[in-house]
Design an enzyme around this catalytic site. Structure first.
Site, PDB file in Angstrom:
ATOM      1  N   CYS A 157      11.469  28.085  -2.915  1.00  8.24           N
ATOM      2  CA  CYS A 157      10.357  28.841  -2.329  1.00  8.24           C
ATOM      3  C   CYS A 157       9.041  28.091  -2.510  1.00  8.24           C
ATOM      4  CB  CYS A 157      10.237  30.210  -2.999  1.00  8.24           C
ATOM      5  SG  CYS A 157      11.580  31.313  -2.610  1.00  8.24           S
TER       6      CYS A 157
ATOM      7  N   ARG B 198      18.976  34.406  -0.186  1.00  3.71           N
ATOM      8  CA  ARG B 198      19.129  33.414  -1.255  1.00  3.71           C
ATOM      9  C   ARG B 198      19.219  34.081  -2.622  1.00  3.71           C
ATOM     10  NH1 ARG B 198      14.650  30.108  -1.955  1.00  3.71           N
ATOM     11  NH2 ARG B 198      15.874  29.669  -3.787  1.00  3.71           N
TER      12      ARG B 198
ATOM     13  N   ASP C 259       8.564  37.361 -10.862  1.00  2.00           N
ATOM     14  CA  ASP C 259       9.445  37.692  -9.729  1.00  2.00           C
ATOM     15  C   ASP C 259       9.432  39.185  -9.367  1.00  2.00           C
ATOM     16  OD1 ASP C 259      10.141  35.006  -9.869  1.00  2.00           O
ATOM     17  OD2 ASP C 259      11.850  35.395 -11.153  1.00  2.00           O
TER      18      ASP C 259
ATOM     19  N   ARG D 156       4.710  23.847  -8.430  1.00  2.00           N
ATOM     20  CA  ARG D 156       6.053  23.759  -9.002  1.00  2.00           C
ATOM     21  C   ARG D 156       6.403  22.332  -9.453  1.00  2.00           C
ATOM     22  NH1 ARG D 156      10.247  27.861  -6.316  1.00  2.00           N
ATOM     23  NH2 ARG D 156      10.719  28.151  -8.514  1.00  2.00           N
TER      24      ARG D 156
ATOM     25  N   LYS E 141      20.750  35.706 -10.479  1.00  2.00           N
ATOM     26  CA  LYS E 141      20.611  34.463  -9.691  1.00  2.00           C
ATOM     27  C   LYS E 141      20.124  33.307 -10.555  1.00  2.00           C
ATOM     28  CE  LYS E 141      17.189  32.455  -6.583  1.00  2.00           C
ATOM     29  NZ  LYS E 141      16.055  32.146  -7.442  1.00  2.00           N
ATOM     30  N   ASN E 142      19.037  33.529 -11.286  1.00  2.00           N
ATOM     31  CA  ASN E 142      18.401  32.393 -11.956  1.00  2.00           C
ATOM     32  C   ASN E 142      19.192  31.885 -13.154  1.00  2.00           C
ATOM     33  OD1 ASN E 142      16.455  32.267 -10.032  1.00  2.00           O
ATOM     34  ND2 ASN E 142      14.893  33.365 -11.212  1.00  2.00           N
TER      35      ASN E 142
HETATM   36  N1  EPU Z   1       5.562  23.955 -14.527  1.00  2.00           N
HETATM   37  C1  EPU Z   1       4.911  22.741 -14.622  1.00  2.00           C
HETATM   38  N2  EPU Z   1       5.647  21.638 -14.954  1.00  2.00           N
HETATM   39  C2  EPU Z   1       6.982  21.702 -15.179  1.00  2.00           C
HETATM   40  C3  EPU Z   1       7.637  22.953 -15.083  1.00  2.00           C
HETATM   41  C4  EPU Z   1       6.895  24.070 -14.747  1.00  2.00           C
HETATM   42  O1  EPU Z   1       3.709  22.639 -14.410  1.00  2.00           O
HETATM   43  O2  EPU Z   1       7.592  20.673 -15.474  1.00  2.00           O
HETATM   44  C5  EPU Z   1       4.802  25.147 -14.133  1.00  2.00           C
HETATM   45  C6  EPU Z   1       5.204  25.578 -12.715  1.00  2.00           C
HETATM   46  O3  EPU Z   1       4.453  24.884 -11.732  1.00  2.00           O
HETATM   47  C7  EPU Z   1       4.912  27.052 -12.741  1.00  2.00           C
HETATM   48  C8  EPU Z   1       5.194  27.446 -14.189  1.00  2.00           C
HETATM   49  O4  EPU Z   1       5.153  26.235 -14.948  1.00  2.00           O
HETATM   50  O5  EPU Z   1       3.553  27.273 -12.460  1.00  2.00           O
HETATM   51  C9  EPU Z   1       6.511  28.168 -14.387  1.00  2.00           C
HETATM   52  O6  EPU Z   1       7.558  27.356 -14.042  1.00  2.00           O
HETATM   53  P1  EPU Z   1       9.021  27.533 -14.647  1.00  2.00           P
HETATM   54  O7  EPU Z   1       9.536  26.169 -14.918  1.00  2.00           O
HETATM   55  O8  EPU Z   1       9.069  28.558 -15.733  1.00  2.00           O
HETATM   56  O9  EPU Z   1       9.771  28.148 -13.426  1.00  2.00           O
HETATM   57  P2  EPU Z   1      10.896  27.512 -12.569  1.00  2.00           P
HETATM   58  O10 EPU Z   1      11.966  26.942 -13.441  1.00  2.00           O
HETATM   59  O11 EPU Z   1      10.322  26.661 -11.486  1.00  2.00           O
HETATM   60  C10 EPU Z   1      12.320  29.723 -12.608  1.00  2.00           C
HETATM   61  C11 EPU Z   1      12.924  30.538 -11.525  1.00  2.00           C
HETATM   62  C12 EPU Z   1      11.833  31.275 -10.773  1.00  2.00           C
HETATM   63  C13 EPU Z   1      11.056  32.144 -11.747  1.00  2.00           C
HETATM   64  C14 EPU Z   1      10.536  31.306 -12.928  1.00  2.00           C
HETATM   65  C15 EPU Z   1       9.851  32.145 -13.991  1.00  2.00           C
HETATM   66  C16 EPU Z   1      14.872  29.280 -10.871  1.00  2.00           C
HETATM   67  C17 EPU Z   1      15.514  28.374  -9.897  1.00  2.00           C
HETATM   68  N3  EPU Z   1      13.639  29.650 -10.614  1.00  2.00           N
HETATM   69  O12 EPU Z   1      11.471  28.813 -11.909  1.00  2.00           O
HETATM   70  O13 EPU Z   1      12.485  32.110  -9.837  1.00  2.00           O
HETATM   71  O14 EPU Z   1       9.970  32.721 -11.076  1.00  2.00           O
HETATM   72  O15 EPU Z   1      11.610  30.563 -13.525  1.00  2.00           O
HETATM   73  O16 EPU Z   1      10.734  33.089 -14.503  1.00  2.00           O
HETATM   74  O17 EPU Z   1      15.490  29.675 -11.847  1.00  2.00           O
HETATM   75  C18 EPU Z   1      12.650  33.431  -7.910  1.00  2.00           C
HETATM   76  O18 EPU Z   1      13.762  33.793  -8.342  1.00  2.00           O
HETATM   77  O19 EPU Z   1      12.105  33.963  -6.906  1.00  2.00           O
HETATM   78  C19 EPU Z   1      11.953  32.352  -8.596  1.00  2.00           C
HETATM   79  C20 EPU Z   1      10.903  31.725  -8.088  1.00  2.00           C
END
Ligand code: EPU
Length: 418
Positions: A116, A396, A304, A121, A22-23
């Site tokens: 979610c 999702r 996850d 985030r 998915k991601n």
């Molecule tokens: N963060 C910041 N600022 C930013 C970006 C991230 O503070 O600009 C913080 C976030 O608040 C969080 C941490 O850094 O506390 C990790 O965020 P990251 O950017 O790595 O995650 P993401 O891109 O929001 C993706 C996946 C998530 C998965 C994470 C970690 C997608 C759409 N989402 O999220 O997937 O948990 O990477 O591997 O790809 C899920 O599949 O259930 C899911 C939540």
């Protein structure tokens, strides 16, 4: 609204084939915008997030065909750079249209992304990176307007190795002038899959999968194909289920090294498995012992997997500690597991779990995607009937979850209550 109704207690046996990740898929689809010709993406999981992304591409005047897990996307004639609230808010990954449209059209207007509710985030690293590349970022009440006259390669250091920021900045930099270096980049397989796709189009990206990614900007990206890597989170979810109630479950279409952190923990807990390069046979129902688990960035234990794993810990002998370090609010499953009979004590982002405790079917709510997955596992190992409300969260991220589990002997059904 959707519900999943589960009759627990059946032993499971057979084979579960893992779908595309998915991601990675949710980044590869927006990445298609950067290509000046048609792209083909194979092994795309049939999850609801996919439909939202296709809708966005069509709205931008892109062409999409969707057949047998293969998407063909042609955005050579896109006219719009505006993504409305109704679509942006459907999923988190709508934010990848920022990097992709900025790279392609130097302009994007996008309402706030959804997804979610598992923490703050923030996307400040994404926005700061766009600015370093030469864009202006206007944050309005409900949307961002990001614009550049030209994008210029630069050095970007991420304060945290964010998956989303790493991918979004790669997308924005791929057609910038000159060289961009992203330091403290995320190393997740999702990042590698996207970099490979862009390189197949003619991009010049090196270092994906390491701390430092270098991108030499190019002017034109040509026709290309990419296969979505197998979903390590889906695989992990079914491995955990197999460890609990599998007689003999084979999980196929996996990449063993993507699962290392989970396999190590399962072995520590006493799970017996036959681990091969592309499949794992899991012999469940062993006596399990308490272990400690802490989530980390790749190659650590993926956040996850955390909620599903906490269900396994309820069945381990002794006291386990589970610590979530990536998100501030990923504990929505805990009250429901306790309602089902678990003995979990939550303090901040750490759960102390005393086991083993038998679980009993209850009415519960999927507060988010992986919380929902953990409740499916709990419902399948519990005595009696579990009714999971707000089950659309689960759809999702898990392709045909009801069908895949039914095929290995589980008793569950999806109920549409609209
Ligand atoms: N963060 C910041 N600022 C930013 C970006 C991230 O503070 O600009 C913080 C976030 O608040 C969080 C941490 O850094 O506390 C990790 O965020 P990251 O950017 O790595 O995650 P993401 O891109 O929001 C993706 C996946 C998530 C998965 C994470 C970690 C997608 C759409 N989402 O999220 O997937 O948990 O990477 O591997 O790809 C899920 O599949 O259930 C899911 C939540």
């Amino acid at each position: 609204m959707k519900q999943i109704k589960i009759q627990g207690g059946n032993l499971l046996s057979g084979t579960i084939a893992i779908s595309g990740m998915k991601n990675a898929a949710v980044a590869l689809i927006p990445a298609a915008i950067l290509c000046d010709e048609e792209v083909t993406i194979t092994n795309v999981p049939n999850i609801s997030d996919k439909y939202a992304l296709i809708e966005i591409i069509k709205l931008l005047n892109g062409q999409v065909t969707d057949q047998d897990a293969t998407l063909k996307i042609n955005t050579s004639d896109i006219t719009s750079e505006i993504i409305p609230e109704s679509l942006a808010s459907k999923l988190r990954a709508s934010y990848y249209f920022m990097g992709a449209l900025l790279g392609r059209k130097k302009h994007v207007e996008i309402y706030f992304p959804g997804g979610c509710n598992i923490g703050n985030r923030k996307i400040d690293f994404h926005l700061k990176g766009f600015q370093l590349l030469g864009a202006t970022v206007e944050e309005m009440e409900d949307k961002y307007i990001i614009h550049a006259e030209e994008l210029k390669g630069t050095n970007i250091h991420l304060d945290f190795a964010s998956v989303g920021a790493t991918i979004n900045l790669m997308l924005a930099a791929v057609k910038a002038q000159g060289k961009t270096i992203i330091d403290n980049a995320a190393k997740e397989p999702d990042v590698i899959n996207v970099a490979e796709f862009l390189n197949n189009m003619g991009a010049k990206i090196t270092g994906a999968g390491t701390n430092t990614i270098t991108i030499e900007g190019v002017d034109y990206l040509h026709k290309a194909t990419i296969e979505v890597l197998p979903d390590r989170i889906e695989a992990g979810t079914y491995l955990i289920l197999g460890a609990l109630i599998g007689e003999n479950i084979t999980i196929t279409n996996i990449v063993k090294e993507h699962l290392s952190a989970l396999l190590t923990k399962l072995i520590d807990a006493g799970v017996k498995m036959d681990i091969k390069e592309n499949e794992i046979i899991i012999y469940g129902r062993q006596k399990l012992k308490a272990i400690n688990v802490k989530t980390l960035v790749y190659p650590g234990f993926v956040t996850d997997w955390g909620q599903p794993m906490s269900v396994l810990l309820t069945q381990c002998e002794g006291s386990s500690i589970f610590e979530e370090t990536i998100y501030e609010n990923r504990m929505g499953h805990v009250p429901y597991l306790n309602k089902m009979g678990a003995n979990m004590t939550l303090k901040n982002q750490t759960i102390k779990i005393q086991g083993p405790t038998p679980l009993k079917g209850q009415d519960v709510v999927a507060s988010d995607l992986r919380a929902g997955a953990s409740l499916v596992i709990a419902g399948l190992i519990a005595d009696g009937t579990t009714l999971i409300n707000d089950a659309e969260h689960i759809l999702r991220g898990y392709e045909r979850i009801v069908e895949k589990l039914t095929a290995v002997g589980a008793k569950l059904e999806l109920i549409d209550i609209n």
